[in-house]
Design a protein around this motif. Sequence first.
Motif, PDB file in Angstrom:
ATOM      1  N   PRO A 262     -33.043  55.915 -38.969  1.00 51.47           N
ATOM      2  CA  PRO A 262     -33.591  56.013 -40.328  1.00 51.47           C
ATOM      3  C   PRO A 262     -32.978  57.184 -41.117  1.00 51.47           C
ATOM      4  O   PRO A 262     -32.737  58.252 -40.569  1.00 51.47           O
TER       5      PRO A 262
ATOM      6  N   TRP B  31     -40.616  53.442 -36.413  1.00 48.74           N
ATOM      7  CA  TRP B  31     -39.776  52.774 -37.419  1.00 48.74           C
ATOM      8  C   TRP B  31     -38.616  51.994 -36.801  1.00 48.74           C
ATOM      9  O   TRP B  31     -38.289  50.919 -37.228  1.00 48.74           O
ATOM     10  N   ASP B  34     -38.404  48.246 -35.258  1.00 51.94           N
ATOM     11  CA  ASP B  34     -39.576  47.606 -35.827  1.00 51.94           C
ATOM     12  C   ASP B  34     -39.298  46.103 -35.951  1.00 51.94           C
ATOM     13  O   ASP B  34     -38.181  45.714 -36.262  1.00 51.94           O
TER      14      ASP B  34
END
Lengths: 466, 287
Positions: A262, B31, B34
């Motif tokens: 991320p 996250w 996912d």
Amino acid sequence: MNQPEGYADDIVKGFLISSMVWGFASVLLGVLISLQIAFPDLNFPPYFSYGRLRPIHTNAGIFGWGIGSFMAFFFYITQRLTKTRVWSHGLARFQLWLFNIVIALAAVTLLLGMNRSKEYAELEWPVALLVVVLWVIFSVNIMMTIAKRREEQMYISLWYIVATLVGVAVLYLVNNAMIPVSLTKSYSAYAGANDANVQWWYGHNAVAMVLTTPPLAIFYYFLPKSTGVPIYSHRMGMIAFWSLIFMYLWTGAHHLLWTPVPDWVQTLAMAFSVMLIAPSWAAVFNGYFSMNGQWHQMRENYLAKFLIFGITFYGLQTLQGPSQAVRTFSAFIHYTDWVPGHVHMGTLGWVSLVLFAAIYYTVPKVYGREIYSVPLANLHFWLAVTGQLIFSITMWIAGVQQATMLNASNPDGSLHYSFMETLIELYPYWYGRALGGIIYLVSLLIFLYNIGKTIAGAPKAVAQNA
Amino acid sequence: MLEKNALLLLLLATVTILVGTVVTMVVPFKWINDPKLAIASVKPYTPLQLEGRDIYIREGCNNCHTQTVRPLLSDTERYGEYSKTGEFAYDQPFLWGSRRTGPDLARIGGKYPDAWHVKHMKDPQSMVPRSNMPKYAFLDRPLDTSLTEKKMQALKFPYTPQDLAEAKGKTELAALVAYMQKLGNDIPWRQANKAAVVGELKNPFQDNLSVLPEGKALYKEHCAQCHGDKLQGEVGPKLSDMDKPDAQVFTTIFSGSPNAGMPAFGDTLGKERTWKLVTFLKHQQRH
């Protein structure tokens, strides 16, 4: 046995000699694999190919030479700062044996291709398990010695030692979580981008907890010992300590910029990497300011030279590191030879120079000898610095050149160079890197000769306090 | 106080270390991988591919090859579509690597035919002159499948007895190639990315003999490994008396012909150099 004040210094001797042997092996292998990159015919698969030898080079360097000498100095420093003999001498002796067995097992299993593939955590689970045992008995022994100390105040070096013991334990356990298939094969417990994020949280904090906090503990102890001047500011050292161990753990993902982890994790890593300049340079300033009025020692005291050059390379390393952790610059130089250039400034420059100084100081003390030859130590110093600089500077230029070529495009938007066109331009730099490595290897031979002669020399007439 | 209380120091140091650890390493588990990021077309490895992957790990290929294409022009133009989180859901461990001594391999699957890989693995320099890759001819030996089923179970990958049988009797090299052909190929990026050739396909160098030396050099570097030094054909077909219009030759080189195993060279060469190559090839045909 010369054990002033009843300290268990045979352990120190054992770890010092072991670490020097593994360190030599690591540099020797490093030279070999640098030649393999330049001359692929020097690969002799299956066993002696670059892919199998490189992990042995890094493991022997980080764990054999690095951790080996840290264990020696943690025992040496802790006993003296606590004015207490090591808690369990027997456990420490067992640890010395186990350490050498583990490193030897690591080398053999990696040569056989038993490899988990995660950088600096390659060892298959039975060997990794032994590493855990090793670290637990080491930590217990050091912590118990501190607990039973006869000196109430804990000097900053002990703080760094405590942080190292905890940090390494947490990192190693988490990143080695695995699913065993057989005695010699296992799979990581994490998958894909998660595995990558865990790995580089581990990988970068191995830099923190193995290649930063222990050498700092050693630096803070041996700079005053070698130069006779106190550390400039204990308080600055403490503030730097807390901010260093707080911030480091956020930075792992700077190894993963532009990859599918991320974005916010990457951004945090980038920000904390830049912030890390402050505590890192606090240690550098502590070193420099301590030398105020004492700079003439750089001329007269070879130990000061090793230590101050060491902390200077640490300063350069902790400026270059954060710059590489910025997305734009990372996009350019990541995956090129720039990075090995960076890493080796830290390992050959910072960590090893500080360790050399500490060994030059400690060996005469624990053996009750005089150093065999100061001129040879000076020669060692200059060759080591020259070899390391040739290595790193060559690799930085190679990295920038390749990055530039990889990014060059034609007017129609297509790329100007194929990958191979960029690769063949690297050969001259690879010859240069091997040359730097060979010079460093020669410096190491001089160092080992000097230490060997010191140990074999005549005992000092008057016993001295350590 | 901390200078005098070792236990407190130990506890505080542990807590300090754990803050960043939790935020940047533990929390992201929520996250990453996912289900929303999952890609339906990404499949677990077959027994043969998994064995191939284990050979890739054993030989330490990840010391020189990365497996992530970054969303940067120099990466996507060179290797293909940038890597997505969902593509790595079955990678235990991940093999992204940290240094590209050799090229990235995240999109290697389907780029070359199997025969190319076999030749290249046995003698890399014969396919890519001046490559510094070690020779892996020794992998041409029987694959040990005694642990295959246990491995599939450990990773909870689905398999049939047929899948297991497929891995038996193969060489290590065949397993490695099977693995590489899957890499990056689970999403249909090649079809989607196929370079659309826009504009008029007219050879700007037609009958321009001055570009022949460059065309010849390009042929030697990029084509001779499969089509032979004298265009006589080896892995790929012979090209010595190719009778096709310039525009078609251009399209084949630029965009490739995936079904025939012909890689696309548009990314590497660009239009201009592709036309020079076409000119060279067509010139050979006339004589």
